[in-house]
Write a protein that holds these residues in place. Structure first.
Motif, mmCIF file in Angstrom:
data_model
loop_
_atom_site.group_PDB
_atom_site.id
_atom_site.type_symbol
_atom_site.label_atom_id
_atom_site.label_comp_id
_atom_site.label_asym_id
_atom_site.label_seq_id
_atom_site.Cartn_x
_atom_site.Cartn_y
_atom_site.Cartn_z
ATOM 1 N N VAL A 79 9.236 17.862 0.731
ATOM 2 C CA VAL A 79 7.990 17.187 0.366
ATOM 3 C C VAL A 79 7.297 16.665 1.623
ATOM 4 C CG1 VAL A 79 7.069 15.136 -0.792
ATOM 5 C CG2 VAL A 79 8.668 16.612 -1.979
ATOM 6 N N GLY A 80 6.000 16.907 1.679
ATOM 7 C CA GLY A 80 5.204 16.458 2.812
ATOM 8 C C GLY A 80 3.730 16.494 2.454
ATOM 9 N N PRO A 81 2.861 16.341 3.423
ATOM 10 C CA PRO A 81 1.425 16.326 3.161
ATOM 11 C C PRO A 81 0.967 17.562 2.384
ATOM 12 C CG PRO A 81 1.857 15.626 5.410
ATOM 13 C CD PRO A 81 3.162 16.118 4.846
ATOM 14 N N GLY A 82 0.210 17.325 1.313
ATOM 15 C CA GLY A 82 -0.372 18.410 0.526
ATOM 16 C C GLY A 82 0.599 19.227 -0.293
ATOM 17 N N THR A 83 1.795 18.720 -0.579
ATOM 18 C CA THR A 83 2.799 19.512 -1.306
ATOM 19 C C THR A 83 2.933 19.119 -2.777
ATOM 20 O OG1 THR A 83 4.587 18.035 -0.614
ATOM 21 C CG2 THR A 83 4.167 19.989 0.758
ATOM 22 N N LEU A 128 5.273 18.523 -8.033
ATOM 23 C CA LEU A 128 5.640 18.984 -6.694
ATOM 24 C C LEU A 128 5.651 20.495 -6.600
ATOM 25 C CD1 LEU A 128 8.557 16.485 -5.949
ATOM 26 C CD2 LEU A 128 6.133 16.254 -5.412
ATOM 27 N N HIS A 129 5.201 21.005 -5.453
ATOM 28 C CA HIS A 129 5.218 22.440 -5.178
ATOM 29 C C HIS A 129 6.479 22.863 -4.426
ATOM 30 C CE1 HIS A 129 1.062 22.189 -6.292
ATOM 31 N NE2 HIS A 129 0.655 21.673 -5.152
ATOM 32 N N THR A 130 7.276 21.892 -4.006
ATOM 33 C CA THR A 130 8.421 22.166 -3.143
ATOM 34 C C THR A 130 9.647 21.417 -3.644
ATOM 35 O OG1 THR A 130 8.062 20.233 -1.737
ATOM 36 C CG2 THR A 130 6.885 22.243 -1.124
ATOM 37 N N PRO A 131 10.811 21.745 -3.105
ATOM 38 C CA PRO A 131 11.984 20.900 -3.367
ATOM 39 C C PRO A 131 11.737 19.506 -2.777
ATOM 40 C CG PRO A 131 12.626 22.965 -2.308
ATOM 41 C CD PRO A 131 11.137 22.898 -2.271
ATOM 42 N N PRO A 148 0.782 -1.231 0.000
ATOM 43 C CA PRO A 148 0.000 0.000 0.000
ATOM 44 C C PRO A 148 0.818 1.288 0.000
ATOM 45 C CG PRO A 148 0.076 -0.857 2.221
ATOM 46 C CD PRO A 148 0.813 -1.843 1.344
ATOM 47 N N SER A 149 2.145 1.210 0.096
ATOM 48 C CA SER A 149 2.929 2.444 0.278
ATOM 49 C C SER A 149 2.760 3.442 -0.855
ATOM 50 C CB SER A 149 4.410 2.135 0.501
ATOM 51 O OG SER A 149 4.969 1.475 -0.614
ATOM 52 N N VAL A 150 2.709 2.976 -2.125
ATOM 53 C CA VAL A 150 2.592 3.951 -3.213
ATOM 54 C C VAL A 150 1.239 4.660 -3.170
ATOM 55 C CG1 VAL A 150 4.329 2.963 -4.755
ATOM 56 C CG2 VAL A 150 1.988 2.155 -4.902
ATOM 57 N N SER A 151 0.162 3.937 -2.922
ATOM 58 C CA SER A 151 -1.151 4.596 -2.901
ATOM 59 C C SER A 151 -1.304 5.506 -1.684
ATOM 60 C CB SER A 151 -2.282 3.566 -2.953
ATOM 61 O OG SER A 151 -2.256 2.719 -1.845
ATOM 62 N N VAL A 152 -0.762 5.102 -0.553
ATOM 63 C CA VAL A 152 -0.829 5.946 0.643
ATOM 64 C C VAL A 152 -0.012 7.226 0.431
ATOM 65 C CG1 VAL A 152 -0.240 6.091 3.100
ATOM 66 C CG2 VAL A 152 -1.317 4.028 2.192
ATOM 67 N N LEU A 153 1.157 7.111 -0.195
ATOM 68 C CA LEU A 153 1.976 8.303 -0.435
ATOM 69 C C LEU A 153 1.279 9.269 -1.385
ATOM 70 C CD1 LEU A 153 4.598 9.770 0.246
ATOM 71 C CD2 LEU A 153 5.637 8.655 -1.747
ATOM 72 N N VAL A 154 0.636 8.759 -2.428
ATOM 73 C CA VAL A 154 -0.105 9.640 -3.341
ATOM 74 C C VAL A 154 -1.171 10.402 -2.563
ATOM 75 C CG1 VAL A 154 -1.715 9.716 -5.289
ATOM 76 C CG2 VAL A 154 0.330 8.309 -5.434
ATOM 77 N N ALA A 155 -1.941 9.702 -1.762
ATOM 78 C CA ALA A 155 -3.007 10.352 -0.983
ATOM 79 C C ALA A 155 -2.441 11.380 -0.007
ATOM 80 C CB ALA A 155 -3.823 9.298 -0.231
ATOM 81 N N LEU A 156 -1.307 11.088 0.593
ATOM 82 C CA LEU A 156 -0.677 11.993 1.550
ATOM 83 C C LEU A 156 -0.187 13.277 0.875
ATOM 84 C CD1 LEU A 156 0.526 12.313 4.502
ATOM 85 C CD2 LEU A 156 2.647 11.460 3.501
ATOM 86 N N LEU A 157 0.448 13.139 -0.285
ATOM 87 C CA LEU A 157 1.056 14.302 -0.948
ATOM 88 C C LEU A 157 0.056 15.156 -1.713
ATOM 89 C CD1 LEU A 157 4.355 12.748 -2.369
ATOM 90 C CD2 LEU A 157 4.003 13.948 -0.199
ATOM 91 N N ASP A 158 -1.015 14.556 -2.212
ATOM 92 C CA ASP A 158 -1.970 15.248 -3.071
ATOM 93 C C ASP A 158 -2.632 16.426 -2.351
ATOM 94 O OD1 ASP A 158 -3.688 15.838 -5.204
ATOM 95 O OD2 ASP A 158 -5.175 14.369 -4.542
ATOM 96 N N ASP A 159 -2.591 17.587 -3.018
ATOM 97 C CA ASP A 159 -3.186 18.795 -2.439
ATOM 98 C C ASP A 159 -4.686 18.912 -2.717
ATOM 99 O OD1 ASP A 159 -3.360 19.556 -5.114
ATOM 100 O OD2 ASP A 159 -1.986 21.248 -4.932
ATOM 101 N N GLY A 160 -5.250 17.955 -3.426
ATOM 102 C CA GLY A 160 -6.681 17.971 -3.719
ATOM 103 C C GLY A 160 -7.080 18.862 -4.867
ATOM 104 N N GLN A 161 -6.124 19.512 -5.526
ATOM 105 C CA GLN A 161 -6.420 20.461 -6.602
ATOM 106 C C GLN A 161 -6.126 19.898 -7.986
ATOM 107 O OE1 GLN A 161 -7.857 23.496 -5.795
ATOM 108 N NE2 GLN A 161 -7.885 22.480 -3.806
#
Length: 173
Positions: free
Chosen positions: A157-161, A150-153, A114-127
């Motif tokens: 990278v973290g939640p919503g970035t 990505l919005h950041t270096p 599940p790591s790839v799908s969980v990471l996508v959900a964690l990083l996604d800003d919803g936009q």
């Protein structure tokens, strides 16, 4: 009168997350090879990435046989085997991403669920792309590919970035 055209900025950094293609069985989980169908899907992943000009500067791959074979069949840059990708947690993948040098523009990680799908959900800003989000939410099947702008270096990278811009399961048609 001059009119200015609105253009969308091309992201300076992208993260491509790939779940390995379909694997068979083996006595040891890490030794599971791709099935014939999985090998065809892996080739389709490479074609899909190439068609969208998503050739990674670096590919970090779990040392498991099925992920190595997926990337070998997909083609592209030489893989860097990274044991943390095999840990199969979003936290491990996040730490791997944060270690990436800033001269890398497009990073691919070939790993497991599940790591790839969980990471996508964690990083996604919803936009991002709603269709891509729906695709990811329906189980992230083997051979699935998610593209995040990505919005950041990488180091931040973290939640919503990140913005989910695409999701596909190449070769599933």
């Amino acid at each position: 009168m001059l009119r200015r055209c609105q253009t969308r900025a091309v992201p300076t950094r992208r993260l491509v997350l790939v779940r390995h293609a379909e694997a068979g069985s083996a006595a040891v989980d890490a030794d599971r090879p791709l099935t014939a169908s999985g090998a065809r899907r892996a080739v389709a992943i490479g074609a899909w990435l190439a068609d969208r000009d998503l050739a990674p500067d670096r590919a970090l791959v779990s040392p498991a046989l099925r992920t190595v074979q997926t990337w070998e069949q997909a083609g592209g840059v030489s893989p860097v085997l990274h044991p943390l990708v095999a840990d199969n947690t979003a936290e491990a993948l996040l730490s791997v991403v944060r270690e990436v040098p800033e001269d890398v523009g497009l990073l691919a990680i070939i790993g497991h669920n599940p790591s790839v799908s969980v990471l996508v959900a964690l990083l996604d800003d919803g936009q991002g792309d709603d269709e891509a989000r729906r695709g990811c939410q329906h189980g992230f099947p083997t051979g699935g590919v998610a593209v995040l702008d990505l919005h950041t270096p990488f180091s931040a990278v973290g939640p919503g970035t990140a913005r989910l811009s695409a999701f596909a399961v190449p070769g599933s048609d």
